[in-house]
Write a protein that holds these residues in place. Structure first.
Motif, short mmCIF file in Angstrom:
data_model
loop_
_atom_site.label_atom_id
_atom_site.label_comp_id
_atom_site.label_asym_id
_atom_site.label_seq_id
_atom_site.Cartn_x
_atom_site.Cartn_y
_atom_site.Cartn_z
N LEU A 8 15.78 1.78 -9.03
CA LEU A 8 16.63 0.62 -8.74
C LEU A 8 16.92 0.51 -7.24
CD1 LEU A 8 19.16 0.64 -11.72
CD2 LEU A 8 17.12 -0.77 -11.41
N ALA A 9 17.08 1.66 -6.58
CA ALA A 9 17.28 1.63 -5.13
C ALA A 9 16.06 1.07 -4.43
CB ALA A 9 17.59 3.04 -4.62
N LEU A 10 14.88 1.48 -4.85
CA LEU A 10 13.63 0.99 -4.26
C LEU A 10 13.46 -0.50 -4.53
CD1 LEU A 10 10.99 1.58 -2.79
CD2 LEU A 10 10.00 2.28 -4.98
N SER A 11 13.73 -0.91 -5.76
CA SER A 11 13.59 -2.32 -6.13
C SER A 11 14.49 -3.21 -5.30
CB SER A 11 13.90 -2.49 -7.63
OG SER A 11 13.99 -3.85 -7.98
N LEU A 49 4.94 9.11 -10.49
CA LEU A 49 4.53 9.28 -11.88
C LEU A 49 5.73 9.56 -12.79
CD1 LEU A 49 1.29 11.40 -11.36
CD2 LEU A 49 1.42 9.01 -12.07
N ALA A 50 6.70 10.33 -12.26
CA ALA A 50 7.92 10.59 -13.03
C ALA A 50 8.70 9.29 -13.25
CB ALA A 50 8.78 11.62 -12.30
N LEU A 51 8.72 8.43 -12.23
CA LEU A 51 9.38 7.13 -12.35
C LEU A 51 8.71 6.28 -13.41
CD1 LEU A 51 11.43 5.04 -11.21
CD2 LEU A 51 9.64 4.35 -9.60
N ARG A 52 7.39 6.26 -13.40
CA ARG A 52 6.65 5.48 -14.40
C ARG A 52 6.84 6.04 -15.80
NH1 ARG A 52 0.92 5.70 -11.49
NH2 ARG A 52 0.22 4.88 -13.50
N ALA A 53 6.88 7.36 -15.90
CA ALA A 53 7.10 7.99 -17.21
C ALA A 53 8.48 7.68 -17.75
CB ALA A 53 6.89 9.50 -17.09
N THR A 54 9.46 7.60 -16.86
CA THR A 54 10.83 7.28 -17.27
C THR A 54 10.90 5.90 -17.90
OG1 THR A 54 11.78 8.68 -15.55
CG2 THR A 54 13.21 6.97 -16.47
N PHE A 98 0.83 -1.21 0.00
CA PHE A 98 0.00 0.00 0.00
C PHE A 98 0.86 1.26 0.00
CE2 PHE A 98 -3.27 -2.93 1.86
CZ PHE A 98 -4.14 -2.84 0.79
N VAL A 99 1.99 1.24 0.69
CA VAL A 99 2.91 2.39 0.66
C VAL A 99 3.47 2.56 -0.74
CG1 VAL A 99 5.11 3.28 1.48
CG2 VAL A 99 3.51 2.26 3.10
N LEU A 100 3.82 1.46 -1.41
CA LEU A 100 4.34 1.54 -2.77
C LEU A 100 3.27 2.05 -3.72
CD1 LEU A 100 6.63 0.97 -4.79
CD2 LEU A 100 5.73 -1.36 -5.00
N ASP A 101 2.04 1.57 -3.57
CA ASP A 101 0.94 2.05 -4.42
C ASP A 101 0.75 3.55 -4.25
OD1 ASP A 101 0.52 -0.50 -5.38
OD2 ASP A 101 -1.09 -0.95 -3.95
N TRP A 102 0.84 3.99 -3.00
CA TRP A 102 0.70 5.43 -2.74
C TRP A 102 1.83 6.21 -3.41
CZ3 TRP A 102 4.40 8.28 -0.09
CH2 TRP A 102 4.07 9.63 0.12
N TYR A 103 3.08 5.71 -3.25
CA TYR A 103 4.22 6.43 -3.81
C TYR A 103 4.12 6.52 -5.34
CZ TYR A 103 8.84 7.22 -5.75
OH TYR A 103 9.87 7.71 -6.50
N LEU A 104 3.73 5.45 -5.99
CA LEU A 104 3.66 5.45 -7.45
C LEU A 104 2.56 6.37 -7.98
CD1 LEU A 104 4.25 1.66 -8.21
CD2 LEU A 104 5.85 3.55 -8.53
N GLY A 105 1.69 6.81 -7.08
CA GLY A 105 0.66 7.79 -7.47
C GLY A 105 1.06 9.22 -7.20
N PHE A 146 -4.04 -12.46 -13.43
CA PHE A 146 -4.72 -11.18 -13.24
C PHE A 146 -4.09 -10.13 -14.15
CE2 PHE A 146 -4.66 -13.55 -9.27
CZ PHE A 146 -6.02 -13.65 -8.99
N SER A 147 -4.44 -10.19 -15.40
CA SER A 147 -3.87 -9.24 -16.37
C SER A 147 -4.60 -7.90 -16.25
CB SER A 147 -4.04 -9.79 -17.80
OG SER A 147 -5.39 -10.05 -18.08
N SER A 148 -3.84 -6.89 -15.85
CA SER A 148 -4.40 -5.56 -15.69
C SER A 148 -3.27 -4.55 -15.75
CB SER A 148 -5.14 -5.44 -14.35
OG SER A 148 -5.57 -4.11 -14.13
N ARG A 149 -3.58 -3.34 -16.21
CA ARG A 149 -2.59 -2.27 -16.26
C ARG A 149 -2.67 -1.36 -15.04
NH1 ARG A 149 -2.60 -0.30 -22.63
NH2 ARG A 149 -1.97 -2.33 -23.52
N LYS A 150 -3.61 -1.63 -14.16
CA LYS A 150 -3.71 -0.85 -12.94
C LYS A 150 -2.62 -1.29 -11.97
CE LYS A 150 -8.68 0.04 -13.20
NZ LYS A 150 -9.98 -0.09 -12.49
N LEU A 151 -1.83 -0.34 -11.48
CA LEU A 151 -0.70 -0.67 -10.63
C LEU A 151 -1.13 -1.33 -9.32
CD1 LEU A 151 1.62 2.40 -11.14
CD2 LEU A 151 2.16 0.02 -11.64
N VAL A 152 -2.29 -0.95 -8.80
CA VAL A 152 -2.77 -1.57 -7.56
C VAL A 152 -2.95 -3.06 -7.76
CG1 VAL A 152 -4.65 -1.63 -5.90
CG2 VAL A 152 -3.87 0.56 -6.80
#
Length: 298
Positions: free
Chosen positions: A186-189, A159-164, A147-154, A230-236
Motif C-alpha cells: 500500500l505504501a508503494l501503491s 514475490l512475498a508481496l505477490r504471494a500475500t 522497470f524498477v517496479l518490475d525488478w522489485y516484484l521479481g 493485452f490480457s496476460s499474467r506476466k507482470l512485465v
C-alpha cells in the motif's frame, strides 16, 4: 482534435499511468480495495506545490510528496493490519482524513504554480515545444519507474508481496509476514499515486483540493482498458498494459470531448468514463463467446 490536444492527452495519460500502476499493485497484485488513492493523489500535488511555493527545489519537493503518499498508504495498511479495520473501510477513513490534511497543507483550496519553477523547467529548450517535450520527459520517468517496479516484484520481497495477495494463508505458512507485505504494498501503491499527483500539479500549473475526486475510477479504468487489450499474467506486460491503458483512456476522453457532433462537455467526464469502462469490460466476454462459437478453446 488538434495536435496540441493530442500531446496534452498523452502527457496526462502518462502521468495517470503512474496512478494506474499504483492501482494495479493494490487491486490486482495485493487484492486490497484501496480508496486512499483519491486522497494520496491530491496529497502529492499539495505537498509538492506548497514546498515549491515556499522556495524548495522542485525535484526535492516531488520526492517529499512521493514519500508523503507512501506514508498515507502505510497508515491505511496499519489501520487494517494492526487495528483490524476492514480493508475497504480503512481506506475510506484515510481518504476522508486526507481531504482535511490536504487543505491544512495548502492552507487554501488551491495553490497556483504558473510562475513557479517545476521539474520540467531545466529540460526546456527552443528546439522542441514544451507541449511535446513534457510528454517525452514523463515517458522517460514512467519507463524508469516501470522497470524498477518490475525488478522489485521479481525479488524475494516482491514475490512475498505477490504471494500475500494471491494466497495469504499459504504465504503465512511459508513464513511470509503478510501484515508487513500489506503495508509495503500500500505504501508503494500510494507513493506512485502521490508522484503522479505532484507531476500533474506541476504540469497543469495548479494544485487543487478537488483534483483527487474520481482518481481511483480513472486508475481502474486504465487497468481495465489495458487488460482488455493485452490480457496476460506476466507482470512485465501487466504494468506496461496499465500505463498504455491510461494513455488510451485519456486519448478516448479527449476525442469524445473534442468531437463536436457528439456534443459532450467537460462535465460529462464521469459519463464518458462509465461508458468506456463498460465497453472494455464487455469486450473480453464478447471475445470469449466468439471463440466458443468457433470451437476455439479459450
Amino acid at each position: 482534435m488538434t495536435w496540441y490536444a493530442l500531446w496534452g492527452a498523452i502527457e496526462v495519460g502518462l502521468i495517470y499511468g503512474l496512478v494506474a500502476v499504483g492501482v494495479l499493485i493494490s487491486f490486482r497484485i495485493l487484492r486490497f480495495p484501496d480508496l486512499t488513492v483519491d486522497g494520496s493523489f491530491p496529497l502529492g500535488a499539495a505537498v509538492a506545490a506548497t514546498l515549491i511555493v515556499s522556495g524548495w527545489e522542485p525535484f526535492s519537493a516531488t520526492l517529499v510528496a512521493t514519500l508523503a503518499g507512501a506514508a498515507a498508504g502505510a497508515i491505511t495498511g496499519w489501520l487494517n493490519v494492526r487495528l483490524k479495520i476492514m480493508d475497504l473501510l480503512a481506506s475510506i477513513l484515510m481518504m476522508i482524513a486526507l481531504y482535511s490534511i490536504n487543505l491544512r497543507i495548502m492552507g487554501r483550496p488551491n495553490v497556483p504554480l504558473i510562475t513557479e519553477p517545476t521539474v520540467f523547467a531545466p529540460f526546456m529548450s527552443e528546439t522542441l515545444p514544451d507541449y511535446i517535450l513534457r510528454p517525452i520527459l514523463v515517458l522517460i520517468l514512467v519507463a524508469v519507474v516501470k522497470f524498477v517496479l518490475d525488478w522489485y516484484l521479481g525479488t524475494r520481497s516482491g514475490l512475498a508481496l505477490r504471494a500475500t495477495g494471491s494466497n495469504p494463508r499459504m504465504a503465512r505458512a511459508q513464513g511470509v509476514a503478510t501484515g508487513a507485505m500489506v503495508l509495503i504494498g500500500l505504501a508503494l501503491s500510494n507513493a506512485l499515486c502521490a508522484l503522479g499527483g505532484a507531476l500533474f500539479a506541476q504540469s497543469q500549473g495548479v494544485s487543487d483540493i478537488s483534483m483527487g475526486i474520481g482518481t481511483i475510477v480513472i486508475g481502474l479504468a486504465a487497468v481495465i482498458v489495458g487488460e482488455s487489450l493485452f490480457s496476460s499474467r506476466k507482470l512485465v506486460i501487466m504494468t506496461a498494459a496499465a500505463v498504455l491503458g491510461a494513455v488510451l483512456y485519456r486519448i478516448f476522453v479527449a476525442l469524445a470531448l473534442n468531437a463536436d457532433f457528439i456534443g459532450l462537455q467537460a462535465q460529462d467526464l464521469n459519463l464518458i468514463t462509465a461508458v468506456l469502462v463498460t465497453i472494455f469490460l464487455v469486450v473480453p466476454l464478447l471475445r470469449q463467446k466468439l471463440r466458443k462459437s468457433r470451437g476455439v478453446k479459450p
